[in-house]
Design a protein around this motif. Structure first.
Motif, mmCIF file in Angstrom:
data_model
loop_
_atom_site.group_PDB
_atom_site.id
_atom_site.type_symbol
_atom_site.label_atom_id
_atom_site.label_comp_id
_atom_site.label_asym_id
_atom_site.label_seq_id
_atom_site.Cartn_x
_atom_site.Cartn_y
_atom_site.Cartn_z
ATOM 1 N N THR A 31 65.761 9.306 16.091
ATOM 2 C CA THR A 31 66.435 8.543 15.055
ATOM 3 C C THR A 31 66.285 7.070 15.406
ATOM 4 O O THR A 31 66.680 6.648 16.498
ATOM 5 C CB THR A 31 67.927 8.920 14.965
ATOM 6 N N SER A 32 65.701 6.302 14.501
ATOM 7 C CA SER A 32 65.473 4.875 14.737
ATOM 8 C C SER A 32 66.689 4.079 14.293
ATOM 9 O O SER A 32 67.175 4.245 13.167
ATOM 10 C CB SER A 32 64.235 4.401 13.967
ATOM 11 N N VAL A 33 67.178 3.203 15.171
ATOM 12 C CA VAL A 33 68.373 2.399 14.891
ATOM 13 C C VAL A 33 67.974 0.941 14.740
ATOM 14 O O VAL A 33 67.224 0.403 15.550
ATOM 15 C CB VAL A 33 69.414 2.542 16.022
ATOM 16 N N SER A 34 68.481 0.309 13.676
ATOM 17 C CA SER A 34 68.184 -1.101 13.422
ATOM 18 C C SER A 34 69.358 -1.745 12.700
ATOM 19 O O SER A 34 70.052 -1.105 11.909
ATOM 20 C CB SER A 34 66.914 -1.233 12.576
ATOM 21 N N TYR A 58 68.191 6.574 9.092
ATOM 22 C CA TYR A 58 68.311 7.939 8.567
ATOM 23 C C TYR A 58 68.555 8.910 9.713
ATOM 24 O O TYR A 58 67.727 9.043 10.619
ATOM 25 C CB TYR A 58 67.051 8.344 7.801
ATOM 26 N N ILE A 59 69.717 9.568 9.681
ATOM 27 C CA ILE A 59 70.057 10.562 10.699
ATOM 28 C C ILE A 59 69.738 11.935 10.096
ATOM 29 O O ILE A 59 70.556 12.532 9.381
ATOM 30 C CB ILE A 59 71.536 10.447 11.106
ATOM 31 N N LYS A 60 68.534 12.401 10.383
ATOM 32 C CA LYS A 60 67.975 13.569 9.683
ATOM 33 C C LYS A 60 68.817 14.821 9.858
ATOM 34 O O LYS A 60 69.085 15.554 8.888
ATOM 35 C CB LYS A 60 66.550 13.822 10.180
ATOM 36 N N CYS A 61 69.274 15.091 11.076
ATOM 37 C CA CYS A 61 69.987 16.349 11.339
ATOM 38 C C CYS A 61 71.306 16.437 10.579
ATOM 39 O O CYS A 61 71.848 17.531 10.369
ATOM 40 C CB CYS A 61 70.219 16.530 12.834
ATOM 41 N N ARG A 62 71.846 15.302 10.165
ATOM 42 C CA ARG A 62 73.117 15.282 9.414
ATOM 43 C C ARG A 62 72.916 14.838 7.961
ATOM 44 O O ARG A 62 73.898 14.724 7.227
ATOM 45 C CB ARG A 62 74.125 14.332 10.089
#
Length: 491
Positions: A255-258, A264-268
């Motif tokens: 998960t890329s944080v900026s 986008y938090i894919k698993c949730r």
């Protein structure tokens, strides 16, 4: 645990049936029924401590050998000495077996980066403990080990492999569910975390540091990347506002944080978008859109780097399954770790104690304070001895450029001449006006307090939470915070 069972995966013949109750790498720290690991360090061989360990009561010794043909050889005197090929690589696994691999039963999150490891672990753990009254979270790192604020102090950012396994075992036995572990580049290369089972790994940033050990940035980055390349995890959380973080994100599942792009938090199936960041004095006001719902968040600290650390923590908790509303509700209750932008007010002067000891950390705090300071900025700092010398002139130049007054002083000089350290710091500064050199750190702090004016901000950098100063081979009690409080009580 019986010794021959403990070593069975590696040595199958002639290992005695001795009951081992403790493991240690320190010949001075021998407890009942201790197994002593004699490994070769960077400066000396571990074998020189064998006799001391025997004198102190060890009941068995494993000694490191670089000769593969000596592996499994046992010298049976009163105390068995067992030869083990490349022992350092396997200590994490052996101690994991001894403590029944506690990391397998925990939510273990490994956090690495030049700066921000402590803050991310501290914020994340606080959030969990505020949300969850039953499954507590603990930290392992620079500030110590345990549940905040009751931390047991440690010597290193990341403990020895034996201490790590023992600490995780104790956490598990005390019903701690989630552990945030600061992972240093040294610990990765020295196999201290080799046998740990991480659920998630986190990258904060990378910048100039530890080049005395790594020699160059390429090697430093390579060591950090190992945490994401060699450990199987559910997911990684990567700060892509850092250039190297962006490179990591292109190579692994994460998960890329900026602060500047939608997360986008894919698993949730959750989108996070930071719409606004505003600093008013020492508080941050955030406007965040999460799945089309707007949240206003008040944080008790400032600085884009600290907001970035908060967002990394927010994303990590969402990955762990915590509800967004629960996290937001308690966000205004969290604080920065001790010695991180810790503010002491005195006669309309703000004195800030911070651990900043890298070029990146210094420019981050100076630019942050410049936004809110209506007076002058005083910057007091030194550089540690026997460490990365290349960063010193960079730090000096940045402090000179972004401060109004600079006071150069001692840090942990260790076995290096303080005048050599100071000369390194001022190497690239052509004009030395507004720079004072006061070697005695307490006197340097006193000078700034006595000569500052209303609305000035004094930054005391480099040592943060530390309660000691190392000069030569001696360790002296010294706390920047205690010194400041003592001085202002007298003035």
């Amino acid at each position: 645990m019986i010794l021959n069972y403990l070593l069975k995966p590696w040595i199958t013949k002639n290992v005695p049936n001795i009951n081992i109750l403790n493991l240690t790498l320190n010949s001075k720290n021998i407890k009942n029924n201790s197994l002593f690991f004699s490994i070769n360090g960077y400066l000396e061989k571990g074998s020189k401590y064998i006799q001391e360990s025997i004198n102190n009561g060890s009941i068995a010794i494993i000694i490191e050998t670089e000769n593969i043909y000596e592996h499994g050889k046992i010298i049976n005197n009163k105390i068995p000495i067992i030869f083990f090929y490349k022992l350092k690589i396997f200590i994490s696994e052996i101690s994991g077996r001894f403590y029944n691999n506690p990391s397998n039963k925990l939510n273990l999150i490994g956090i690495t980066g030049t700066n921000g490891k402590t803050t991310v672990s501290y914020i994340s753990s606080q959030l969990i403990n505020l949300i969850n009254k039953y499954n507590k979270s603990a930290i392992i790192g620079t500030l110590g080990n345990g549940i905040i604020p009751n931390l047991i102090e440690t010597k290193n950012t990341t403990d020895s492999p034996i201490d790590l396994q023992e600490t995780l075992y104790k956490f598990y036995k005390n019903n701690i569910d989630t552990v945030f572990l600061e992972v240093s580049s040294h610990s990765i290369l020295q196999n201290r975390i080799k046998n740990l089972k991480f659920k998630y790994t986190v990258f904060t940033n990378i910048s100039h540091e530890h080049l005395d050990f790594h020699k160059n940035m390429f090697s430093y980055k390579k060591s950090k990347y190992k945490l994401f390349n060699e450990y199987k995890v559910i997911n990684s959380i990567i700060n892509v506002d850092n250039k190297f973080g962006k490179k990591i994100s292109n190579k692994i599942k994460c998960t890329s944080v900026s602060l500047f792009k939608k997360i986008y938090i894919k698993c949730r199936s959750i989108y996070v978008n930071i719409k606004k960041i505003k600093f008013i004095k020492y508080k941050s006001y955030l406007e965040i859109i999460i799945n089309n719902i707007k949240y206003n968040i008040l944080l008790n600290f400032i600085g884009y780097f600290n907001v970035n650390n908060f967002i990394i923590s927010l994303v990590t908790l969402i990955e762990l399954g915590y509800k967004v509303n629960d996290i937001i509700k308690v966000s205004s209750l969290i604080n920065l770790p001790p010695g991180r932008m810790e503010i002491i007010k005195f006669n309309k002067i703000d004195i800030i104690i911070d651990y900043a000891h890298t070029p990146d950390a210094i420019i981050n705090i100076l630019l942050t304070i410049r936004k809110i300071c209506i007076g002058k900025i005083w910057c007091i700092f030194g550089c540690g001895g026997n460490k990365d010398k290349l960063k010193r002139p960079i730090m000096g130049k940045l402090a000179y450029k972004y401060s109004d007054y600079v006071i150069l002083t001692s840090d942990n000089t260790k076995n290096e001449n303080i005048n050599d350290i100071i000369n390194d710091i001022i190497k690239y500064i052509n004009y030395k006006n507004n720079i004072n050199i006061i070697i005695d750190r307490e006197k340097a702090i006193k000078f700034s307090i006595c000569n500052s004016n209303k609305y000035d901000i004094i930054l005391i950098l480099g040592k943060g939470h530390e309660k000691f100063q190392i000069i030569g081979n001696d360790l002296f009690n010294f706390s920047d915070k205690e010194i400041v409080l003592k001085l202002i009580n007298k003035l």
